[in-house]
Design a protein around this motif. Sequence first.
Motif, PDB file in Angstrom:
ATOM      1  N   LYS A 148      57.058  30.911   6.557  1.00  0.00           N
ATOM      2  CA  LYS A 148      57.223  29.607   6.972  1.00  0.00           C
ATOM      3  C   LYS A 148      58.746  29.358   7.986  1.00  0.00           C
ATOM      4  CE  LYS A 148      54.864  27.100   3.018  1.00  0.00           C
ATOM      5  NZ  LYS A 148      53.997  27.057   4.102  1.00  0.00           N
ATOM      6  N   PHE A 149      59.212  29.949   7.454  1.00  0.00           N
ATOM      7  CA  PHE A 149      60.959  29.676   8.007  1.00  0.00           C
ATOM      8  C   PHE A 149      61.819  31.050   9.277  1.00  0.00           C
ATOM      9  CE2 PHE A 149      63.558  30.898   5.093  1.00  0.00           C
ATOM     10  CZ  PHE A 149      63.021  31.211   3.982  1.00  0.00           C
ATOM     11  N   GLU A 150      62.081  30.693  10.803  1.00  0.00           N
ATOM     12  CA  GLU A 150      62.307  31.269  11.384  1.00  0.00           C
ATOM     13  C   GLU A 150      64.164  31.482  10.961  1.00  0.00           C
ATOM     14  OE1 GLU A 150      61.770  34.852  12.352  1.00  0.00           O
ATOM     15  OE2 GLU A 150      59.513  34.710  12.775  1.00  0.00           O
ATOM     16  N   GLU A 151      64.892  32.306  11.731  1.00  0.00           N
ATOM     17  CA  GLU A 151      66.559  31.956  12.722  1.00  0.00           C
ATOM     18  C   GLU A 151      65.811  30.537  13.829  1.00  0.00           C
ATOM     19  OE1 GLU A 151      69.281  34.712  13.100  1.00  0.00           O
ATOM     20  OE2 GLU A 151      68.856  36.197  10.799  1.00  0.00           O
ATOM     21  N   TYR A 152      66.857  29.591  13.518  1.00  0.00           N
ATOM     22  CA  TYR A 152      66.447  28.770  14.566  1.00  0.00           C
ATOM     23  C   TYR A 152      66.941  29.336  16.172  1.00  0.00           C
ATOM     24  CZ  TYR A 152      67.753  24.956  18.000  1.00  0.00           C
ATOM     25  OH  TYR A 152      67.546  23.913  18.418  1.00  0.00           O
ATOM     26  N   ASP A 153      67.992  30.379  16.049  1.00  0.00           N
ATOM     27  CA  ASP A 153      68.200  31.139  17.446  1.00  0.00           C
ATOM     28  C   ASP A 153      67.054  31.211  18.076  1.00  0.00           C
ATOM     29  OD1 ASP A 153      69.947  32.402  19.477  1.00  0.00           O
ATOM     30  OD2 ASP A 153      69.063  34.411  18.964  1.00  0.00           O
ATOM     31  N   ARG A 201      66.576  30.208  22.298  1.00  0.00           N
ATOM     32  CA  ARG A 201      66.655  31.116  23.494  1.00  0.00           C
ATOM     33  C   ARG A 201      64.821  30.785  24.418  1.00  0.00           C
ATOM     34  NH1 ARG A 201      65.550  35.544  21.326  1.00  0.00           N
ATOM     35  NH2 ARG A 201      66.228  35.690  19.565  1.00  0.00           N
ATOM     36  N   ASN A 202      63.935  30.330  23.984  1.00  0.00           N
ATOM     37  CA  ASN A 202      62.817  29.962  24.196  1.00  0.00           C
ATOM     38  C   ASN A 202      61.771  28.708  23.918  1.00  0.00           C
ATOM     39  OD1 ASN A 202      61.555  33.217  24.764  1.00  0.00           O
ATOM     40  ND2 ASN A 202      62.761  33.402  22.500  1.00  0.00           N
ATOM     41  N   LYS A 203      62.819  28.487  24.264  1.00  0.00           N
ATOM     42  CA  LYS A 203      62.507  26.708  23.397  1.00  0.00           C
ATOM     43  C   LYS A 203      61.128  26.556  24.855  1.00  0.00           C
ATOM     44  CE  LYS A 203      66.067  24.186  21.411  1.00  0.00           C
ATOM     45  NZ  LYS A 203      66.664  22.785  22.018  1.00  0.00           N
ATOM     46  N   LYS A 204      61.396  26.856  25.989  1.00  0.00           N
ATOM     47  CA  LYS A 204      60.378  26.466  27.378  1.00  0.00           C
ATOM     48  C   LYS A 204      58.710  27.017  26.863  1.00  0.00           C
ATOM     49  CE  LYS A 204      62.389  27.914  31.099  1.00  0.00           C
ATOM     50  NZ  LYS A 204      62.797  28.141  32.309  1.00  0.00           N
ATOM     51  N   PHE A 205      58.865  28.137  25.704  1.00  0.00           N
ATOM     52  CA  PHE A 205      58.140  28.131  25.236  1.00  0.00           C
ATOM     53  C   PHE A 205      56.993  27.466  24.332  1.00  0.00           C
ATOM     54  CE2 PHE A 205      55.078  31.249  22.679  1.00  0.00           C
ATOM     55  CZ  PHE A 205      54.243  31.466  23.784  1.00  0.00           C
ATOM     56  N   LEU A 206      57.560  26.338  23.553  1.00  0.00           N
ATOM     57  CA  LEU A 206      57.542  25.614  22.591  1.00  0.00           C
ATOM     58  C   LEU A 206      56.444  24.408  23.454  1.00  0.00           C
ATOM     59  CD1 LEU A 206      59.859  25.568  20.219  1.00  0.00           C
ATOM     60  CD2 LEU A 206      57.937  27.163  20.513  1.00  0.00           C
ATOM     61  N   ALA A 207      55.348  24.127  22.424  1.00  0.00           N
ATOM     62  CA  ALA A 207      54.417  22.854  22.763  1.00  0.00           C
ATOM     63  C   ALA A 207      55.585  21.739  22.957  1.00  0.00           C
ATOM     64  CB  ALA A 207      53.672  22.936  22.080  1.00  0.00           C
ATOM     65  N   ASP A 231      54.027  28.239  31.926  1.00  0.00           N
ATOM     66  CA  ASP A 231      55.775  28.521  32.442  1.00  0.00           C
ATOM     67  C   ASP A 231      55.464  30.068  32.835  1.00  0.00           C
ATOM     68  OD1 ASP A 231      58.543  29.555  32.295  1.00  0.00           O
ATOM     69  OD2 ASP A 231      59.181  27.205  31.650  1.00  0.00           O
ATOM     70  N   MET A 232      55.985  30.105  33.946  1.00  0.00           N
ATOM     71  CA  MET A 232      55.657  31.283  34.395  1.00  0.00           C
ATOM     72  C   MET A 232      56.717  32.300  33.843  1.00  0.00           C
ATOM     73  SD  MET A 232      54.034  31.603  38.497  1.00  0.00           S
ATOM     74  CE  MET A 232      55.122  29.992  39.250  1.00  0.00           C
ATOM     75  N   ASP A 233      58.086  31.829  33.909  1.00  0.00           N
ATOM     76  CA  ASP A 233      58.992  32.469  32.855  1.00  0.00           C
ATOM     77  C   ASP A 233      58.281  33.088  31.721  1.00  0.00           C
ATOM     78  OD1 ASP A 233      60.620  31.505  34.529  1.00  0.00           O
ATOM     79  OD2 ASP A 233      61.438  30.342  33.211  1.00  0.00           O
ATOM     80  N   TYR A 234      57.002  32.603  31.508  1.00  0.00           N
ATOM     81  CA  TYR A 234      56.714  33.948  30.202  1.00  0.00           C
ATOM     82  C   TYR A 234      55.500  34.336  30.269  1.00  0.00           C
ATOM     83  CZ  TYR A 234      60.490  31.338  27.129  1.00  0.00           C
ATOM     84  OH  TYR A 234      61.747  30.479  27.384  1.00  0.00           O
ATOM     85  N   TYR A 235      54.572  32.701  31.054  1.00  0.00           N
ATOM     86  CA  TYR A 235      52.862  33.273  31.149  1.00  0.00           C
ATOM     87  C   TYR A 235      52.788  34.102  32.638  1.00  0.00           C
ATOM     88  CZ  TYR A 235      52.193  30.590  27.111  1.00  0.00           C
ATOM     89  OH  TYR A 235      51.596  30.073  25.811  1.00  0.00           O
ATOM     90  N   ASN A 236      52.086  34.925  32.775  1.00  0.00           N
ATOM     91  CA  ASN A 236      51.580  35.484  34.602  1.00  0.00           C
ATOM     92  C   ASN A 236      50.001  35.486  34.282  1.00  0.00           C
ATOM     93  OD1 ASN A 236      52.197  37.560  31.889  1.00  0.00           O
ATOM     94  ND2 ASN A 236      51.155  38.753  33.411  1.00  0.00           N
TER      95      ASN A 236
END
Length: 365
Positions: free
Chosen positions: A32-37, A41-47, A251-256
């Motif tokens: 249910k949870f992960e380390e916030y880090d 580090r990947n905020k732009k990947f999130l909805a 976002d092209m930092d993540y998707y291709n």
Amino acid sequence: MKPETMTTQERIGFELRELYLSCGYRPYKVGKFEEYDLYMRNKKFLASEQVLTFSDTNGKLKALKPDVTLSIVKNAKDDGRTQKLCYSETVYRVPRNAYGFREIVQTGLECIGRVDDYAAGEVLMLAARSLEKISPRYVLDVSDVGVLSGVLAEEPIGDGECAKLLSLVGEKNLHGLADACAEMGVSALTQERLAKLVTACGPLQETLERVESLDLPQTSREALAGLKRMSDMLGVYGVGNVNLDFSVVNDMDYYNGLVFRGFVEGIPAGILAGGRYDNLLLRMGKHGEAIGFAVYLDQLERLSGAKTAHEAEALVLYDDTTDPLEIVRATETLRARGLSFRVQREEEPCPNCREIVRLTKEANV
């Protein structure tokens, strides 16, 4: 649980799981949870960049997971083998155009390792058939970020400027796109190419034929060739209702490569989203390629005619005058008929069951 006692969300979730299992995807469970880090580090990947956090007993900052893909990629084996995984999880985030965090039921799949044309086509087919499980009136919009990135690569502009132009393409904002191009000094040829791609939208095969006639860079043409191969595969699968729409951007930092988004009639927001995200693996220090999608089952509550579950198929009512043995005989008869049932006193609220067995004094009068 029997299908007739399921909610629409439960039934479709079950059918999607069976669909994915039938194509060899293995069930995967995340915490249910992960380390916030991981999310920082990947905020732009999130909805949504908003994340629910808390301090663990060891002082580390943790977060209730707002996304499943990041957790799967983080824990994926980096051994060169292809992993085909499916999941059904609850995530915690603020939906678009909404206020406050919500629990969102999300199901989907990921293919991580080697993603060739067959693997990509299979995922696209499963996305379309996932939508079809929800409603026959669906649309799957597909694109390839390589087409737009090939056009933008012709211009001496930075990543931030590219991101702004892609955002305007995603909005289909032709006036804003023209103004931004003029401000950035983008050539007239590139402006014309972008405008034609924005307005090129329709059934996949015939729209591809129109776009192939445009004057586009070689890298864009290579991406179009990939879309043509996907179109051919979907034709063999017998999948329809697939449109080409270059406003589907990520976002092209993540998707291709391949990106897609799914809609069903009756739900204004997209209910499915996915794409190729090799760049995310690279950012997380992993090797290989990846593609996947998520279906947002919480959106089904907006669907007209969505079914709520019966608490049981039959309801047995009794009162102080009822012999307990009579209740047992009644429930065993229902069980022998293959019916689920609930036993309760007359004065309690009566759920919406299909059959009612009354063993009360009033029933015997």
